[in-house]
Design a protein around this motif. Sequence first.
Motif, PDB file in Angstrom:
ATOM      1  N   SER A   1       0.836  -1.212   0.000  1.00 30.79           N
ATOM      2  CA  SER A   1       0.000   0.000   0.000  1.00 30.79           C
ATOM      3  C   SER A   1       0.857   1.242   0.000  1.00 30.79           C
ATOM      4  O   SER A   1       1.958   1.260   0.550  1.00 30.79           O
TER       5      SER A   1
ATOM      6  N   GLY B   1      -3.236   7.705  -5.562  1.00 29.67           N
ATOM      7  CA  GLY B   1      -4.423   6.907  -5.846  1.00 29.67           C
ATOM      8  C   GLY B   1      -4.760   6.920  -7.325  1.00 29.67           C
ATOM      9  O   GLY B   1      -4.064   7.536  -8.135  1.00 29.67           O
TER      10      GLY B   1
ATOM     11  N   SER C   1      -8.315   1.548  -4.458  1.00 29.90           N
ATOM     12  CA  SER C   1      -7.627   2.824  -4.583  1.00 29.90           C
ATOM     13  C   SER C   1      -8.576   3.981  -4.342  1.00 29.90           C
ATOM     14  O   SER C   1      -9.742   3.938  -4.740  1.00 29.90           O
TER      15      SER C   1
ATOM     16  N   THR D   1      -3.347   3.692  -2.530  1.00 35.15           N
ATOM     17  CA  THR D   1      -3.721   2.474  -3.252  1.00 35.15           C
ATOM     18  C   THR D   1      -3.209   1.263  -2.483  1.00 35.15           C
ATOM     19  O   THR D   1      -2.107   1.299  -1.940  1.00 35.15           O
TER      20      THR D   1
END
Length: 285
Positions: A77, A82, A127, A133
Amino acid sequence: MSQVTALVTKLSDLVENARLDPDQLTQVILNLTVNARDAMPEGGILHLETSTVDLDDAYIQEHPTVQPGRYVMLAVSDTRVGMDKSILPRIFDPFFTTKDVGKGTGLGLAIVYGIVKQSGGYVWVHSEPGHGTTFKIYFPVTTTAPEAPIPRNETASRPSGQTVLVVEDEAMIRGNVRLCLEQLGYHVMEAANGDAALRICQMNSHVDLVPTDLVMPGMGGHELAVEVGRLYPNVRMLFMPGYTEDSAARRDILMQGGPFLQKPFSVADLSNAVHQVLALPMRRP
Ligand SMILES: Nc1ncnc2c1ncn2[C@@H]1O[C@H](COP(=O)(O)OP(=O)(O)O)[C@@H](O)[C@H]1O
Ligand SMILES: [Mg+2]
């Protein structure tokens, strides 16, 4: 400049076994973490997480394509840019990139997808534009005992050290195939037709595989295969017919049982085909 301000890991001590090529797993982690870094131009936090999870009936209800069972989960992550919903359906496509020319190849996620599918796993992405994301990958748990590690050498069934000679007259396709194969860890050479390919084989005793187009100016793929079979019986062939090419040529390949990969193909198709052909026993002892 893109950067990771902090790396936070949450790695399970009890993670179970999955059957994976360590080099391919490295590729997966590298591609996802490089993307995470690129997504944090002003800095941000990179999270890596592993665990073993049960994908049970409740989960399958929501993800009907998933085989129920135990999986090793790997999550990567980031906390920044995003993705807009509109691009999500395309991010795993080969050559899809939103990065500037020279920055992105659009191959990272296509390679991740290919490797995950090859291992019987799944990849999901979540996301939120401006918030980051998460990529989650599930590899099926295996209960068979881990194999003894194979000593690293030129003939081990891993890409490094294996040489692929790509024969294709269209420079764009040739270049793309080369890029994909290099990212997958193969040593790659190129030729624009059969004659050039034979000259390269002559100079390099180490060609393992020749993926070739069929119709090219000069010597075509069929004639090349005949010559390679005669001169270099240990070199494997993979035909890459174009969809416009006449079906008689394709039928010939099918009749002879030769491996072929119909263009256009995805990175996953290419990776699978190359891997499988290289795993075939030699045509002659
Ligand atoms: N962590 C991420 N955050 C935001 N966008 C991402 C992330 N990972 C992938 N993407 C998007 O998916 C596209 C494709 O990624 P990839 O296949 O790795 O190719 P590349 O990184 O060369 O562009 C990227 O160009 C980007 O738009
Ligand atoms: Mg990338």
